[in-house]
Design a protein around this motif. Structure first.
Motif, PDB file in Angstrom:
ATOM      1  N   LEU A   1       5.142  16.588  18.060  1.00 47.04           N
ATOM      2  CA  LEU A   1       5.178  15.802  16.833  1.00 47.04           C
ATOM      3  C   LEU A   1       6.483  15.014  16.696  1.00 47.04           C
ATOM      4  O   LEU A   1       6.478  13.830  16.354  1.00 47.04           O
ATOM      5  CB  LEU A   1       5.042  16.762  15.642  1.00 47.04           C
TER       6      LEU A   1
ATOM      7  N   ALA B   1       0.283  12.391  15.177  1.00 46.19           N
ATOM      8  CA  ALA B   1       0.615  12.873  13.827  1.00 46.19           C
ATOM      9  C   ALA B   1       2.054  12.504  13.480  1.00 46.19           C
ATOM     10  O   ALA B   1       2.356  12.158  12.330  1.00 46.19           O
ATOM     11  CB  ALA B   1       0.402  14.387  13.736  1.00 46.19           C
TER      12      ALA B   1
ATOM     13  N   GLN C   1       3.553  10.084  10.414  1.00 43.49           N
ATOM     14  CA  GLN C   1       4.623  10.456   9.483  1.00 43.49           C
ATOM     15  C   GLN C   1       5.697   9.370   9.415  1.00 43.49           C
ATOM     16  O   GLN C   1       6.146   8.993   8.327  1.00 43.49           O
ATOM     17  CB  GLN C   1       5.251  11.793   9.893  1.00 43.49           C
TER      18      GLN C   1
ATOM     19  N   TYR D   1       4.319   6.412   7.555  1.00 43.79           N
ATOM     20  CA  TYR D   1       4.156   6.691   6.127  1.00 43.79           C
ATOM     21  C   TYR D   1       5.479   6.541   5.393  1.00 43.79           C
ATOM     22  O   TYR D   1       5.541   5.958   4.314  1.00 43.79           O
ATOM     23  CB  TYR D   1       3.588   8.104   5.920  1.00 43.79           C
TER      24      TYR D   1
ATOM     25  N   ARG E   1       1.098   0.602   6.560  1.00 46.15           N
ATOM     26  CA  ARG E   1      -0.288   1.063   6.493  1.00 46.15           C
ATOM     27  C   ARG E   1      -0.963   1.080   7.867  1.00 46.15           C
ATOM     28  O   ARG E   1      -0.797   0.160   8.664  1.00 46.15           O
ATOM     29  CB  ARG E   1      -1.117   0.134   5.571  1.00 46.15           C
TER      30      ARG E   1
ATOM     31  N   HIS F   1      -9.133  15.156  10.593  1.00 51.73           N
ATOM     32  CA  HIS F   1      -8.595  15.520   9.281  1.00 51.73           C
ATOM     33  C   HIS F   1      -7.444  14.614   8.856  1.00 51.73           C
ATOM     34  O   HIS F   1      -6.989  14.675   7.725  1.00 51.73           O
ATOM     35  CB  HIS F   1      -8.080  16.965   9.309  1.00 51.73           C
TER      36      HIS F   1
ATOM     37  N   ALA G   1      -5.146  11.349   7.796  1.00 54.74           N
ATOM     38  CA  ALA G   1      -5.392  10.277   6.828  1.00 54.74           C
ATOM     39  C   ALA G   1      -4.646   9.015   7.271  1.00 54.74           C
ATOM     40  O   ALA G   1      -3.438   8.981   7.173  1.00 54.74           O
ATOM     41  CB  ALA G   1      -4.908  10.696   5.423  1.00 54.74           C
TER      42      ALA G   1
ATOM     43  N   ALA H   1      -6.204  18.182   3.145  1.00 50.34           N
ATOM     44  CA  ALA H   1      -6.336  17.063   4.086  1.00 50.34           C
ATOM     45  C   ALA H   1      -7.377  16.070   3.562  1.00 50.34           C
ATOM     46  O   ALA H   1      -7.210  14.856   3.704  1.00 50.34           O
ATOM     47  CB  ALA H   1      -6.736  17.575   5.466  1.00 50.34           C
TER      48      ALA H   1
ATOM     49  N   TYR I   1      -5.757  14.007   0.833  1.00 52.99           N
ATOM     50  CA  TYR I   1      -4.947  12.963   1.475  1.00 52.99           C
ATOM     51  C   TYR I   1      -5.810  11.756   1.862  1.00 52.99           C
ATOM     52  O   TYR I   1      -5.425  10.616   1.640  1.00 52.99           O
ATOM     53  CB  TYR I   1      -4.279  13.518   2.740  1.00 52.99           C
ATOM     54  N   GLN I   2      -6.970  12.044   2.485  1.00 54.64           N
ATOM     55  CA  GLN I   2      -7.817  10.942   2.949  1.00 54.64           C
ATOM     56  C   GLN I   2      -8.325  10.096   1.790  1.00 54.64           C
ATOM     57  O   GLN I   2      -8.296   8.861   1.850  1.00 54.64           O
ATOM     58  CB  GLN I   2      -9.005  11.487   3.763  1.00 54.64           C
TER      59      GLN I   2
ATOM     60  N   TYR J   1      -5.461   8.073   0.445  1.00 51.21           N
ATOM     61  CA  TYR J   1      -5.062   7.014   1.372  1.00 51.21           C
ATOM     62  C   TYR J   1      -5.986   5.809   1.240  1.00 51.21           C
ATOM     63  O   TYR J   1      -5.538   4.668   1.189  1.00 51.21           O
ATOM     64  CB  TYR J   1      -5.068   7.540   2.817  1.00 51.21           C
TER      65      TYR J   1
ATOM     66  N   ILE K   1      -3.176   5.175  -2.835  1.00 51.08           N
ATOM     67  CA  ILE K   1      -2.361   5.954  -3.779  1.00 51.08           C
ATOM     68  C   ILE K   1      -1.354   6.775  -2.984  1.00 51.08           C
ATOM     69  O   ILE K   1      -1.733   7.555  -2.120  1.00 51.08           O
ATOM     70  CB  ILE K   1      -3.270   6.875  -4.634  1.00 51.08           C
ATOM     71  N   ARG K   2      -0.066   6.556  -3.247  1.00 54.32           N
ATOM     72  CA  ARG K   2       1.004   7.196  -2.473  1.00 54.32           C
ATOM     73  C   ARG K   2       1.235   8.637  -2.922  1.00 54.32           C
ATOM     74  O   ARG K   2       1.253   8.941  -4.106  1.00 54.32           O
ATOM     75  CB  ARG K   2       2.328   6.433  -2.653  1.00 54.32           C
ATOM     76  N   ILE K   3       1.469   9.498  -1.899  1.00 54.78           N
ATOM     77  CA  ILE K   3       1.887  10.880  -2.124  1.00 54.78           C
ATOM     78  C   ILE K   3       3.360  10.968  -1.768  1.00 54.78           C
ATOM     79  O   ILE K   3       3.739  10.516  -0.689  1.00 54.78           O
ATOM     80  CB  ILE K   3       1.103  11.844  -1.187  1.00 54.78           C
TER      81      ILE K   3
ATOM     82  N   GLU L   1       4.640   9.859  -4.712  1.00 52.57           N
ATOM     83  CA  GLU L   1       5.101   8.967  -5.777  1.00 52.57           C
ATOM     84  C   GLU L   1       4.062   8.801  -6.889  1.00 52.57           C
ATOM     85  O   GLU L   1       4.407   8.773  -8.076  1.00 52.57           O
ATOM     86  CB  GLU L   1       5.456   7.585  -5.212  1.00 52.57           C
TER      87      GLU L   1
ATOM     88  N   ALA M   1       2.270  21.102   8.413  1.00 54.11           N
ATOM     89  CA  ALA M   1       3.547  20.421   8.611  1.00 54.11           C
ATOM     90  C   ALA M   1       3.364  19.113   9.368  1.00 54.11           C
ATOM     91  O   ALA M   1       4.271  18.284   9.422  1.00 54.11           O
ATOM     92  CB  ALA M   1       4.515  21.330   9.363  1.00 54.11           C
ATOM     93  N   HIS M   2       2.186  18.923   9.970  1.00 52.50           N
ATOM     94  CA  HIS M   2       1.901  17.705  10.739  1.00 52.50           C
ATOM     95  C   HIS M   2       1.356  16.579   9.868  1.00 52.50           C
ATOM     96  O   HIS M   2       1.207  15.465  10.322  1.00 52.50           O
ATOM     97  CB  HIS M   2       0.864  18.003  11.827  1.00 52.50           C
ATOM     98  N   MET M   3       0.999  16.896   8.621  1.00 56.30           N
ATOM     99  CA  MET M   3       0.370  15.880   7.782  1.00 56.30           C
ATOM    100  C   MET M   3       1.393  14.832   7.339  1.00 56.30           C
ATOM    101  O   MET M   3       2.595  15.062   7.396  1.00 56.30           O
ATOM    102  CB  MET M   3      -0.305  16.556   6.587  1.00 56.30           C
ATOM    103  N   ALA M   4       0.890  13.660   6.943  1.00 56.41           N
ATOM    104  CA  ALA M   4       1.778  12.576   6.533  1.00 56.41           C
ATOM    105  C   ALA M   4       1.497  12.245   5.069  1.00 56.41           C
ATOM    106  O   ALA M   4       0.466  11.675   4.791  1.00 56.41           O
ATOM    107  CB  ALA M   4       1.554  11.335   7.410  1.00 56.41           C
ATOM    108  N   PRO M   5       2.400  12.615   4.129  1.00 57.26           N
ATOM    109  CA  PRO M   5       3.640  13.362   4.354  1.00 57.26           C
ATOM    110  C   PRO M   5       3.368  14.860   4.542  1.00 57.26           C
ATOM    111  O   PRO M   5       2.315  15.341   4.113  1.00 57.26           O
ATOM    112  CB  PRO M   5       4.380  13.147   3.016  1.00 57.26           C
ATOM    113  N   PRO M   6       4.327  15.572   5.172  1.00 60.64           N
ATOM    114  CA  PRO M   6       4.168  17.019   5.373  1.00 60.64           C
ATOM    115  C   PRO M   6       3.804  17.718   4.067  1.00 60.64           C
ATOM    116  O   PRO M   6       4.377  17.430   3.019  1.00 60.64           O
ATOM    117  CB  PRO M   6       5.552  17.439   5.871  1.00 60.64           C
TER     118      PRO M   6
ATOM    119  N   GLU N   1       6.963  17.729   1.547  1.00 61.26           N
ATOM    120  CA  GLU N   1       7.212  16.420   0.937  1.00 61.26           C
ATOM    121  C   GLU N   1       6.066  15.875   0.088  1.00 61.26           C
ATOM    122  O   GLU N   1       6.067  14.703  -0.242  1.00 61.26           O
ATOM    123  CB  GLU N   1       7.557  15.400   2.039  1.00 61.26           C
TER     124      GLU N   1
END
Lengths: 340, 340
Positions: free
Chosen positions: A219, A248, A252, A255, A260, A278, A280, B248, B251-252, B255, B259-261, B263, B277-282, B325
């Motif tokens: 990552l 992934a 990040q 993002y 986008r 999964h 986004a 997840a 998030y989708q 996205y 709509i921002r995560i 904020e 921890a791999h998601m955007a944002p974690p 985050e």
């Protein structure tokens, strides 16, 4: 084993083949060796114990980490075949620790195992050599294992995957495509990169070395190398990640910069692990046929255990493009916040 | 077993305890039963075979799917303990298919297993009853299994997790918090919701039923229920998902609507699986101590196998808040594209 080989007047390899009911020994020789084994008090040897007491019904799968993704896909395929065959699947993760790897290997030799599936590089702590020596059937799976003629290996068409990913991005109109690779001492990392180069050359586009970033399939590479690519005077319009974990990381980094996907940057991954769908937005990626690889490996191992001959010592299953939502036509104009 | 019980003048339960070297039988009775077993030609019984031939060294773990996430975390902990103990871990996935579950159960009884770890609901195809009947030691793990006094179960403090997640969002200033639950016939789904209610009540905030959405712990719930929450006349400023897969999905959906995560929308998950921890944002999430649960389950099982007594038949390990985050102060004003 040396003693029996001496008395039978054959090599230890031949004895090992008989012990494990593998082909390549004439019927008479096989019978002579088998008698000698029966007569001898060769009780310590694992394989001989099998021959006397019957099979253990156990197949040992060893992998680096129980972390999901790549290895888990392969395990699913293995489990499917073994479920039908009646074998039980013993799982062990070494966490890439050499002491643990040696511990595992010692146990495999001490305890009974009908066969082994290697999801870690077979050269680690001499695993392949030891298994060959002991006559335990095994198959090495996955893109950390290079083909060899000494035993069966299973992989997928990595080069073609690299080519397909790049060709797909080109077909969407991209001309500046960044690539994040795995460690370039691995053949399979170089295969992805070679596929990328080939597709660009076919399209008449010069390869820009600034767009090639080396990583380690983590990552963190995805984050760092995306930052580097974005900071180029002429950043790419698409990024090809060496695996989905790196992808992934690309997500990040993008993002954080409010870039986008796919409107301002296309992203394509490699592997198609469970969580790719999964993400986004859901990740477009090159699918390695992990379940099929696991199934094929298990089937080959069962045939080895049954003493059958395999047609070939190396099989590559086809990679394919999985289109989801992370790729689109290249952005027009410079990267900018909310430029979508 | 009935025959031996009759001849020894004890219940079959007592005979089963002796067969499996479990506690709760006096020394004299134990010796008498053991003699009877030795004398009898009770060869079909799996447990008796063990007593005679010694242990198999195998522990069977059965789970619903080899999919990563929740189960994989538990398996990591189990493997860690077994690696040290010398037991081998046999893994089987039933894919929630009853025929396959019965197949597995039949094999467990036919073949030798020193003990079983259940990662699927123990009431499925009467698994727990059968194992109890056969005297095979086992432990049920995870939040699909409810506490019982009949055998050990291991879970985590789910209610507290629900409370902590909600309290954290409140502390950031959120007042309208949407919640996506699991199926509400499961105690553990209701526990999360009860924790959420409790935290709101403590803060003097009335629970708005429109903000409570039921799901099935799937990605698709996250997408659908987020859409529903966003379409409310007064949408929430934060969403609490029942697990990380649902998160997840949240998030989708966000996205897609730009709509921002965090904020414009805070998101908190539950479980802390590998990819969180791999998601955007974690993803900020409530951690279930999966590895610790696996370790504890394996340790309890080893003690049962060794005939030791457990202090308790149900253990809950502590959940905790993992701040990454995806949460921040509530947005000011209405939801809008790029409103960050």
């Amino acid at each position: 084993m040396v003693e029996i080989a001496r008395r039978a007047g054959v090599s230890t390899t031949t004895v090992s083949k008989v012990l494990n009911q593998r082909p390549g020994v004439g019927e008479k020789t096989r019978a002579r060796i088998q008698r000698l084994i029966e007569q001898s008090d060769y009780v310590q040897n694992h394989a001989a114990r099998h021959l006397r007491k019957g099979r253990s019904g156990l197949i040992d799968l060893v992998l680096m980490r129980l972390e999901g993704g790549y290895d888990l896909g392969i395990m699913q395929g293995v489990q499917e075949v073994l479920e039908q065959s009646g074998y039980r699947l013993v799982v062990f993760a070494t966490n890439e620790d050499e002491t643990t790897e040696r511990l595992w290997l010692r146990r495999i030799l001490d305890q009974s195992s009908d066969g082994v599936l290697l999801l870690l590089p077979y050269e680690r702590v001499g695993i392949a050599d030891t298994l060959l020596e002991q006559g335990i059937p095994f198959v090495a799976i996955g893109d950390r294992n290079e083909p060899t003629t000494a035993f069966p290996t299973i992989g997928s068409t990595i080069w073609l995957g690299g080519y397909t990913a790049t060709e797909y991005l080109l077909s969407l109109g991209h001309r500046r495509i960044g690539i994040i690779t795995g460690p370039l001492h691995l053949t399979t990392s170089r295969a992805r990169l070679a596929g990328y180069r080939e597709a660009l050359e076919q399209a008449g586009i010069a390869v820009d070395p600034a767009l090639i970033c080396e990583g380690s399939y983590l990552l963190g590479d995805g984050i760092r190398q995306t930052e580097a690519l974005l900071d180029l005077p002429d950043p790419p319009t698409a990024i090809f990640a060496g695996n989905d974990a790196q992808a992934a990381g690309v997500y990040q980094a993008l993002y954080r910069r409010h870039i986008r996907i796919p409107e301002e940057m296309s992203v394509i991954g490699f592997d198609d692990v469970t969580y790719s769908a999964h993400m986004a937005p859901p990740l477009t990626t090159i699918r390695q046929p992990l379940e099929e690889m696991g199934r094929m490996a298990a089937e080959m191992l069962l045939r080895l255990i049954a003493g059958q001959t395999l047609e070939t010592h190396h099989v590559e299953l086809a990679t394919s493009l999985v289109v989801r939502e992370s790729c689109g036509p290249p952005r027009q104009g410079p990267l900018g916040r909310g430029n979508s």
